[in-house]
Design a protein around this motif. Sequence first.
Motif, PDB file in Angstrom:
ATOM      1  N   ILE A 101     -12.129  58.789  29.045  1.00 49.88           N
ATOM      2  CA  ILE A 101     -10.461  58.627  29.457  1.00 49.88           C
ATOM      3  C   ILE A 101      -9.954  57.792  28.119  1.00 49.88           C
ATOM      4  N   GLY A 102      -8.861  58.036  28.100  1.00 42.31           N
ATOM      5  CA  GLY A 102      -8.114  57.206  27.081  1.00 42.31           C
ATOM      6  C   GLY A 102      -6.413  56.748  27.688  1.00 42.31           C
ATOM      7  N   TYR A 103      -5.813  56.126  26.863  1.00 46.50           N
ATOM      8  CA  TYR A 103      -4.665  55.507  27.409  1.00 46.50           C
ATOM      9  C   TYR A 103      -3.551  56.151  26.257  1.00 46.50           C
ATOM     10  N   VAL A 104      -2.802  57.247  26.707  1.00 51.63           N
ATOM     11  CA  VAL A 104      -2.396  58.137  25.778  1.00 51.63           C
ATOM     12  C   VAL A 104      -0.735  58.189  25.838  1.00 51.63           C
ATOM     13  N   GLU A 105      -0.147  58.869  25.120  1.00 50.43           N
ATOM     14  CA  GLU A 105       1.390  58.935  25.159  1.00 50.43           C
ATOM     15  C   GLU A 105       1.894  60.242  25.549  1.00 50.43           C
ATOM     16  N   VAL A 106       2.864  60.384  26.458  1.00 46.91           N
ATOM     17  CA  VAL A 106       3.383  61.760  26.735  1.00 46.91           C
ATOM     18  C   VAL A 106       4.502  62.284  25.604  1.00 46.91           C
ATOM     19  N   PRO A 141       5.231  61.138  34.844  1.00 45.36           N
ATOM     20  CA  PRO A 141       5.615  60.399  33.350  1.00 45.36           C
ATOM     21  C   PRO A 141       6.499  61.110  32.607  1.00 45.36           C
ATOM     22  N   GLN A 142       7.274  60.194  31.867  1.00 49.75           N
ATOM     23  CA  GLN A 142       8.180  60.594  31.061  1.00 49.75           C
ATOM     24  C   GLN A 142       7.926  60.518  29.628  1.00 49.75           C
ATOM     25  N   VAL A 143       8.669  61.317  28.634  1.00 52.49           N
ATOM     26  CA  VAL A 143       8.334  61.298  27.435  1.00 52.49           C
ATOM     27  C   VAL A 143       8.471  60.179  26.677  1.00 52.49           C
ATOM     28  N   GLY A 144       7.341  59.385  25.998  1.00 52.01           N
ATOM     29  CA  GLY A 144       7.157  58.131  25.306  1.00 52.01           C
ATOM     30  C   GLY A 144       6.364  57.234  26.215  1.00 52.01           C
ATOM     31  N   GLU A 145       6.366  57.562  27.374  1.00 53.02           N
ATOM     32  CA  GLU A 145       5.436  56.675  28.279  1.00 53.02           C
ATOM     33  C   GLU A 145       3.935  57.059  28.052  1.00 53.02           C
ATOM     34  N   LYS A 146       3.227  55.920  28.332  1.00 50.54           N
ATOM     35  CA  LYS A 146       1.661  55.937  28.050  1.00 50.54           C
ATOM     36  C   LYS A 146       0.985  55.982  29.594  1.00 50.54           C
ATOM     37  N   VAL A 147      -0.006  56.710  29.708  1.00 48.78           N
ATOM     38  CA  VAL A 147      -0.594  56.816  30.837  1.00 48.78           C
ATOM     39  C   VAL A 147      -2.172  57.092  30.304  1.00 48.78           C
ATOM     40  N   TRP A 148      -3.015  56.353  31.597  1.00 46.86           N
ATOM     41  CA  TRP A 148      -4.413  56.701  31.464  1.00 46.86           C
ATOM     42  C   TRP A 148      -4.772  58.243  32.022  1.00 46.86           C
ATOM     43  N   VAL A 157       0.106  65.542  26.080  1.00 51.42           N
ATOM     44  CA  VAL A 157       0.062  64.156  25.684  1.00 51.42           C
ATOM     45  C   VAL A 157      -0.771  64.246  24.417  1.00 51.42           C
ATOM     46  N   GLU A 158      -0.710  63.095  23.504  1.00 48.98           N
ATOM     47  CA  GLU A 158      -1.107  63.080  22.449  1.00 48.98           C
ATOM     48  C   GLU A 158      -2.369  62.552  22.442  1.00 48.98           C
ATOM     49  N   VAL A 159      -3.515  63.333  21.938  1.00 44.54           N
ATOM     50  CA  VAL A 159      -4.927  62.732  21.874  1.00 44.54           C
ATOM     51  C   VAL A 159      -5.400  62.825  20.448  1.00 44.54           C
ATOM     52  N   GLY A 160      -4.707  63.140  19.627  1.00 49.76           N
ATOM     53  CA  GLY A 160      -5.050  63.177  18.096  1.00 49.76           C
ATOM     54  C   GLY A 160      -5.324  64.537  17.414  1.00 49.76           C
ATOM     55  N   THR A 161      -5.172  65.346  18.002  1.00 49.91           N
ATOM     56  CA  THR A 161      -5.176  66.934  17.553  1.00 49.91           C
ATOM     57  C   THR A 161      -3.823  67.066  17.124  1.00 49.91           C
ATOM     58  N   ARG A 165      -1.940  69.641  18.043  1.00 49.26           N
ATOM     59  CA  ARG A 165      -0.833  69.403  19.093  1.00 49.26           C
ATOM     60  C   ARG A 165      -1.404  69.015  20.251  1.00 49.26           C
ATOM     61  N   GLY A 166      -0.283  68.689  21.420  1.00 46.36           N
ATOM     62  CA  GLY A 166      -0.764  67.849  22.529  1.00 46.36           C
ATOM     63  C   GLY A 166      -1.603  68.680  23.425  1.00 46.36           C
ATOM     64  N   ILE A 167      -2.236  68.169  24.166  1.00 47.45           N
ATOM     65  CA  ILE A 167      -3.239  68.665  25.162  1.00 47.45           C
ATOM     66  C   ILE A 167      -2.416  68.556  26.577  1.00 47.45           C
ATOM     67  N   PHE A 168      -2.704  69.540  27.141  1.00 50.84           N
ATOM     68  CA  PHE A 168      -1.539  69.977  28.566  1.00 50.84           C
ATOM     69  C   PHE A 168      -2.220  69.285  29.818  1.00 50.84           C
ATOM     70  N   MET A 169      -1.257  68.743  30.480  1.00 51.01           N
ATOM     71  CA  MET A 169      -1.677  68.054  31.744  1.00 51.01           C
ATOM     72  C   MET A 169      -0.640  68.800  32.840  1.00 51.01           C
ATOM     73  N   PRO A 170      -1.509  69.563  33.673  1.00 52.50           N
ATOM     74  CA  PRO A 170      -0.502  70.778  34.579  1.00 52.50           C
ATOM     75  C   PRO A 170       0.087  69.337  35.597  1.00 52.50           C
ATOM     76  N   HIS A 171       1.135  69.878  36.644  1.00 49.96           N
ATOM     77  CA  HIS A 171       1.859  69.179  37.515  1.00 49.96           C
ATOM     78  C   HIS A 171       0.625  68.592  38.625  1.00 49.96           C
ATOM     79  N   ALA A 172      -0.289  69.178  39.035  1.00 49.21           N
ATOM     80  CA  ALA A 172      -1.321  68.992  39.945  1.00 49.21           C
ATOM     81  C   ALA A 172      -2.067  67.843  39.383  1.00 49.21           C
TER      82      ALA A 172
END
Length: 310
Positions: A79-84, A113-120, A94-98, A100-107
Amino acid sequence: MATALAENTIATLKVLRQSEQGAFLDGGTGNTNDDILLHRDQQTTPVIIGDEVTVFLYKDPKGRMTASMRLPAMSVGQIGYVEVINRTSFGCFVEVGTERGIFMPHAEMRGRPQVGEKVWVRLYEDKSGRLAVSMDVDDAMRRAAKPAEAAVLGSEIRGAIYNITAEGAFFITPERWLAFIHRSEMTRSLKVGEMVKARVTYKREDGRLNASMRPVKEAALVSDGDTLLTYLGQRNGRMPYSDKSASDIIKAKFGFSKAAFKRAIGHLMKDGLVYQEEGWTFLTDKGKEAFLKANDGNNAKGHHEEECER
Protein backbone atom coordinates in the motif's frame (compact mmCIF):
# COMPACT_ATOMS: atom_id res chain seq x y z
CA MET A 1 3.95 -18.14 -30.71
CA ALA A 2 5.44 -15.61 -28.35
CA THR A 3 3.06 -13.73 -26.12
CA ALA A 4 3.03 -9.98 -26.77
CA LEU A 5 4.18 -7.84 -23.90
CA ALA A 6 1.48 -5.73 -22.27
CA GLU A 7 1.54 -2.15 -21.09
CA ASN A 8 1.46 -1.33 -17.38
CA THR A 9 3.48 -4.43 -16.57
CA ILE A 10 6.97 -5.06 -15.24
CA ALA A 11 9.27 -7.24 -17.31
CA THR A 12 12.94 -8.26 -17.43
CA LEU A 13 14.21 -7.87 -20.99
CA LYS A 14 17.55 -8.19 -22.79
CA VAL A 15 19.31 -5.23 -24.41
CA LEU A 16 19.71 -6.06 -28.11
CA ARG A 17 21.20 -2.89 -29.56
CA GLN A 18 21.99 0.76 -28.89
CA SER A 19 21.07 3.94 -30.77
CA GLU A 20 21.35 7.68 -30.24
CA GLN A 21 17.93 7.60 -28.55
CA GLY A 22 18.80 4.85 -26.13
CA ALA A 23 18.72 1.06 -25.93
CA PHE A 24 16.35 -1.31 -27.68
CA LEU A 25 15.06 -4.26 -25.67
CA ASP A 26 13.96 -7.63 -26.94
CA GLY A 27 10.20 -7.52 -27.59
CA GLY A 28 10.06 -11.31 -27.56
CA THR A 29 8.58 -11.77 -31.03
CA GLY A 30 11.74 -12.11 -33.12
CA ASN A 31 10.64 -9.09 -35.15
CA THR A 32 12.89 -6.05 -34.70
CA ASN A 33 9.84 -3.82 -35.27
CA ASP A 34 8.56 -5.07 -31.90
CA ASP A 35 11.75 -4.23 -30.02
CA ILE A 36 11.08 -1.77 -27.19
CA LEU A 37 12.90 1.51 -26.74
CA LEU A 38 14.45 2.25 -23.36
CA HIS A 39 15.17 5.94 -23.87
CA ARG A 40 18.30 7.42 -22.31
CA ASP A 41 16.10 9.63 -20.13
CA GLN A 42 14.34 6.53 -18.78
CA GLN A 43 17.59 4.80 -17.77
CA THR A 44 18.40 5.08 -14.07
CA THR A 45 21.84 3.53 -14.75
CA PRO A 46 23.68 3.07 -18.10
CA VAL A 47 23.01 -0.22 -19.92
CA ILE A 48 25.04 -2.12 -22.50
CA ILE A 49 24.22 -4.75 -25.10
CA GLY A 50 23.59 -8.11 -23.45
CA ASP A 51 22.34 -6.66 -20.15
CA GLU A 52 19.04 -7.89 -18.78
CA VAL A 53 17.12 -5.01 -17.25
CA THR A 54 13.89 -4.89 -15.29
CA VAL A 55 11.59 -2.23 -16.71
CA PHE A 56 8.11 -0.82 -16.47
CA LEU A 57 6.30 -1.00 -19.84
CA TYR A 58 3.89 1.68 -20.99
CA LYS A 59 2.70 3.23 -24.24
CA ASP A 60 3.91 6.63 -25.39
CA PRO A 61 1.54 9.29 -26.82
CA LYS A 62 1.82 7.63 -30.27
CA GLY A 63 0.76 4.26 -28.89
CA ARG A 64 4.23 2.67 -29.10
CA MET A 65 5.36 0.32 -26.33
CA THR A 66 8.09 2.03 -24.32
CA ALA A 67 10.22 0.99 -21.36
CA SER A 68 11.47 2.77 -18.25
CA MET A 69 13.77 1.67 -15.47
CA ARG A 70 11.72 3.79 -13.05
CA LEU A 71 9.66 1.11 -11.33
CA PRO A 72 6.66 1.55 -9.01
CA ALA A 73 7.65 2.67 -5.52
CA MET A 74 5.66 -0.26 -4.09
CA SER A 75 5.36 -3.94 -4.94
CA VAL A 76 2.21 -5.84 -5.80
CA GLY A 77 0.15 -6.21 -2.61
CA GLN A 78 1.76 -3.24 -0.88
CA ILE A 79 0.00 0.00 0.00
CA GLY A 80 1.00 3.62 -0.47
CA TYR A 81 -0.33 7.12 0.11
CA VAL A 82 -0.28 8.58 -3.40
CA GLU A 83 -1.49 11.58 -5.38
CA VAL A 84 -4.25 11.52 -7.99
CA ILE A 85 -2.72 13.01 -11.16
CA ASN A 86 -5.47 12.55 -13.75
CA ARG A 87 -9.14 11.63 -14.05
CA THR A 88 -10.98 9.98 -16.94
CA SER A 89 -14.52 8.75 -17.55
CA PHE A 90 -13.33 5.25 -16.55
CA GLY A 91 -11.40 6.08 -13.39
CA CYS A 92 -8.24 7.96 -12.47
CA PHE A 93 -4.45 7.69 -12.50
CA VAL A 94 -2.21 7.94 -9.45
CA GLU A 95 1.49 8.73 -9.08
CA VAL A 96 3.54 5.73 -7.94
CA GLY A 97 7.00 6.70 -9.22
CA THR A 98 6.76 5.38 -12.78
CA GLU A 99 6.97 7.37 -16.04
CA ARG A 100 3.18 7.50 -16.16
CA GLY A 101 0.46 7.05 -13.57
CA ILE A 102 -1.10 3.72 -12.63
CA PHE A 103 -4.80 3.33 -13.40
CA MET A 104 -7.52 2.96 -10.76
CA PRO A 105 -10.94 1.95 -12.18
CA HIS A 106 -14.14 3.39 -10.75
CA ALA A 107 -14.99 0.02 -9.19
CA GLU A 108 -11.85 0.24 -7.03
CA MET A 109 -12.51 3.78 -5.76
CA ARG A 110 -13.96 4.90 -2.47
CA GLY A 111 -15.70 8.18 -3.15
CA ARG A 112 -14.52 10.27 -6.07
CA PRO A 113 -10.96 11.49 -5.42
CA GLN A 114 -9.98 14.62 -7.32
CA VAL A 115 -6.73 15.59 -9.05
CA GLY A 116 -4.20 16.79 -6.47
CA GLU A 117 -5.75 14.83 -3.60
CA LYS A 118 -3.87 11.96 -1.95
CA VAL A 119 -5.38 8.57 -1.15
CA TRP A 120 -4.29 5.22 0.23
CA VAL A 121 -4.09 2.55 -2.49
CA ARG A 122 -2.97 -1.06 -2.91
CA LEU A 123 -1.03 -2.13 -6.01
CA TYR A 124 -2.37 -5.27 -7.70
CA GLU A 125 -2.34 -7.10 -11.03
CA ASP A 126 -5.64 -7.27 -12.91
CA LYS A 127 -6.87 -10.36 -14.77
CA SER A 128 -4.74 -9.47 -17.79
CA GLY A 129 -1.58 -9.08 -15.70
CA ARG A 130 -1.54 -5.28 -15.89
CA LEU A 131 -0.71 -3.20 -12.83
CA ALA A 132 -3.57 -1.26 -11.27
CA VAL A 133 -4.42 0.20 -7.88
CA SER A 134 -7.38 -0.11 -5.53
CA MET A 135 -8.56 1.90 -2.53
CA ASP A 136 -9.69 -1.36 -0.89
CA VAL A 137 -6.78 -1.43 1.55
CA ASP A 138 -8.34 -2.66 4.82
CA ASP A 139 -6.67 -6.08 4.91
CA ALA A 140 -3.32 -4.63 3.86
CA MET A 141 -3.63 -1.94 6.53
CA ARG A 142 -4.20 -4.56 9.21
CA ARG A 143 -1.10 -6.45 8.07
CA ALA A 144 1.02 -3.28 8.03
CA ALA A 145 -0.24 -1.87 11.34
CA LYS A 146 1.57 -1.91 14.66
CA PRO A 147 -0.06 -2.09 18.12
CA ALA A 148 -0.56 1.40 19.56
CA GLU A 149 1.16 0.51 22.85
CA ALA A 150 2.88 3.90 23.15
CA ALA A 151 -0.29 5.91 22.50
CA VAL A 152 -1.39 8.10 25.43
CA LEU A 153 -5.05 8.63 26.32
CA GLY A 154 -6.06 12.22 25.64
CA SER A 155 -3.10 12.88 23.34
CA GLU A 156 -3.49 14.16 19.79
CA ILE A 157 -2.75 11.87 16.87
CA ARG A 158 -2.91 12.49 13.14
CA GLY A 159 -3.17 10.36 10.06
CA ALA A 160 -4.76 9.81 6.65
CA ILE A 161 -8.23 8.31 6.33
CA TYR A 162 -8.35 5.06 4.34
CA ASN A 163 -12.01 4.08 4.75
CA ILE A 164 -15.33 5.61 5.75
CA THR A 165 -18.34 3.46 6.63
CA ALA A 166 -21.80 4.10 8.03
CA GLU A 167 -20.26 3.86 11.50
CA GLY A 168 -17.33 6.22 11.08
CA ALA A 169 -13.85 6.77 9.64
CA PHE A 170 -10.68 4.68 9.83
CA PHE A 171 -7.21 6.19 9.58
CA ILE A 172 -3.57 5.21 10.02
CA THR A 173 -0.93 7.33 11.77
CA PRO A 174 2.76 7.77 10.84
CA GLU A 175 3.51 5.31 13.68
CA ARG A 176 1.36 2.80 11.77
CA TRP A 177 -1.33 2.80 14.44
CA LEU A 178 -4.90 2.17 13.26
CA ALA A 179 -7.57 4.45 14.71
CA PHE A 180 -11.34 4.78 14.39
CA ILE A 181 -13.52 7.90 14.73
CA HIS A 182 -17.20 7.17 15.31
CA ARG A 183 -19.58 9.49 13.45
CA SER A 184 -20.78 10.93 16.75
CA GLU A 185 -17.18 12.01 17.44
CA MET A 186 -16.75 13.88 14.14
CA THR A 187 -17.06 17.67 14.08
CA ARG A 188 -17.38 17.86 10.28
CA SER A 189 -17.74 15.69 7.19
CA LEU A 190 -14.62 13.76 6.24
CA LYS A 191 -13.25 12.40 2.95
CA VAL A 192 -11.27 9.28 2.23
CA GLY A 193 -7.62 10.27 1.85
CA GLU A 194 -7.65 13.48 3.87
CA MET A 195 -5.39 14.08 6.84
CA VAL A 196 -7.18 14.35 10.15
CA LYS A 197 -6.27 15.21 13.75
CA ALA A 198 -8.05 13.54 16.66
CA ARG A 199 -7.73 12.85 20.37
CA VAL A 200 -7.17 9.33 21.70
CA THR A 201 -10.18 8.28 23.76
CA TYR A 202 -9.66 4.51 24.12
CA LYS A 203 -6.92 1.90 23.66
CA ARG A 204 -8.40 -1.37 22.49
CA GLU A 205 -7.13 -4.83 23.39
CA ASP A 206 -6.34 -5.54 19.74
CA GLY A 207 -3.85 -2.66 19.66
CA ARG A 208 -6.04 -0.20 17.80
CA LEU A 209 -7.38 3.15 18.98
CA ASN A 210 -10.67 4.95 19.25
CA ALA A 211 -10.42 8.68 18.72
CA SER A 212 -12.51 11.84 18.72
CA MET A 213 -12.34 15.12 16.86
CA ARG A 214 -14.32 16.75 19.64
CA PRO A 215 -12.58 18.65 22.45
CA VAL A 216 -12.75 17.32 26.01
CA LYS A 217 -16.17 17.74 27.59
CA GLU A 218 -15.34 20.84 29.60
CA ALA A 219 -14.16 22.69 26.50
CA ALA A 220 -16.96 21.19 24.41
CA LEU A 221 -19.57 22.58 26.79
CA VAL A 222 -18.29 26.07 26.07
CA SER A 223 -17.82 25.69 22.32
CA ASP A 224 -21.13 23.85 21.78
CA GLY A 225 -22.92 26.32 24.04
CA ASP A 226 -21.48 29.23 22.05
CA THR A 227 -22.68 27.60 18.84
CA LEU A 228 -26.23 27.29 20.19
CA LEU A 229 -26.21 30.78 21.69
CA THR A 230 -25.11 32.29 18.36
CA TYR A 231 -27.69 30.24 16.46
CA LEU A 232 -30.46 31.46 18.76
CA GLY A 233 -29.26 35.06 18.70
CA GLN A 234 -29.31 35.14 14.91
CA ARG A 235 -32.90 33.85 14.84
CA ASN A 236 -34.69 36.24 17.15
CA GLY A 237 -33.87 34.14 20.19
CA ARG A 238 -35.82 31.01 19.26
CA MET A 239 -35.28 27.68 17.53
CA PRO A 240 -37.48 24.59 17.01
CA TYR A 241 -34.92 22.28 18.65
CA SER A 242 -34.78 21.01 22.22
CA ASP A 243 -33.54 17.99 24.14
CA LYS A 244 -36.64 16.22 22.73
CA SER A 245 -35.47 16.63 19.12
CA ALA A 246 -34.31 13.60 17.12
CA SER A 247 -30.59 12.89 17.23
CA ASP A 248 -30.23 12.79 13.43
CA ILE A 249 -31.77 16.26 13.13
CA ILE A 250 -29.45 17.62 15.82
CA LYS A 251 -26.41 16.07 14.12
CA ALA A 252 -27.39 17.42 10.69
CA LYS A 253 -28.13 20.92 11.99
CA PHE A 254 -25.30 21.49 14.48
CA GLY A 255 -22.67 18.86 13.70
CA PHE A 256 -22.56 17.29 17.17
CA SER A 257 -24.31 14.43 18.91
CA LYS A 258 -27.61 14.51 20.78
CA ALA A 259 -25.71 13.85 24.02
CA ALA A 260 -23.42 16.83 23.39
CA PHE A 261 -26.46 18.97 22.49
CA LYS A 262 -28.20 18.06 25.75
CA ARG A 263 -25.05 18.80 27.78
CA ALA A 264 -24.67 22.22 26.13
CA ILE A 265 -28.37 23.08 26.52
CA GLY A 266 -28.26 21.99 30.15
CA HIS A 267 -25.24 24.23 30.73
CA LEU A 268 -27.02 27.21 29.14
CA MET A 269 -30.19 26.56 31.16
CA LYS A 270 -28.19 26.31 34.37
CA ASP A 271 -26.67 29.71 33.60
CA GLY A 272 -30.14 31.15 32.98
CA LEU A 273 -29.44 31.91 29.30
CA VAL A 274 -32.15 29.73 27.70
CA TYR A 275 -35.38 27.95 28.52
CA GLN A 276 -37.43 25.29 26.71
CA GLU A 277 -41.12 25.16 25.97
CA GLU A 278 -43.19 22.78 23.80
CA GLY A 279 -40.17 21.46 21.92
CA TRP A 280 -38.66 24.92 21.26
CA THR A 281 -35.65 26.59 22.88
CA PHE A 282 -35.72 30.32 23.65
CA LEU A 283 -33.18 32.88 24.81
CA THR A 284 -33.89 34.56 28.12
CA ASP A 285 -33.25 38.29 28.51
CA LYS A 286 -29.95 37.33 30.07
CA GLY A 287 -29.20 35.13 27.10
CA LYS A 288 -29.96 37.95 24.66
CA GLU A 289 -27.60 40.23 26.56
CA ALA A 290 -24.91 37.55 26.45
CA PHE A 291 -25.36 37.16 22.69
CA LEU A 292 -25.21 40.91 22.07
CA LYS A 293 -22.13 41.26 24.23
CA ALA A 294 -20.36 38.39 22.45
CA ASN A 295 -21.19 39.82 19.03
CA ASP A 296 -20.88 43.55 19.79
CA GLY A 297 -24.36 44.09 18.47
CA ASN A 298 -23.38 43.12 14.93
CA ASN A 299 -26.04 40.45 14.71
CA ALA A 300 -28.68 42.21 16.79
CA LYS A 301 -31.15 42.42 13.95
CA GLY A 302 -31.21 38.60 13.71
CA HIS A 303 -33.12 36.65 11.16
CA HIS A 304 -36.89 36.52 10.87
CA GLU A 305 -37.07 32.95 9.76
CA GLU A 306 -39.01 30.41 11.81
CA GLU A 307 -37.73 26.93 11.14
CA CYS A 308 -40.09 24.06 11.43
CA GLU A 309 -37.82 21.00 11.74
CA ARG A 310 -38.32 18.99 14.85
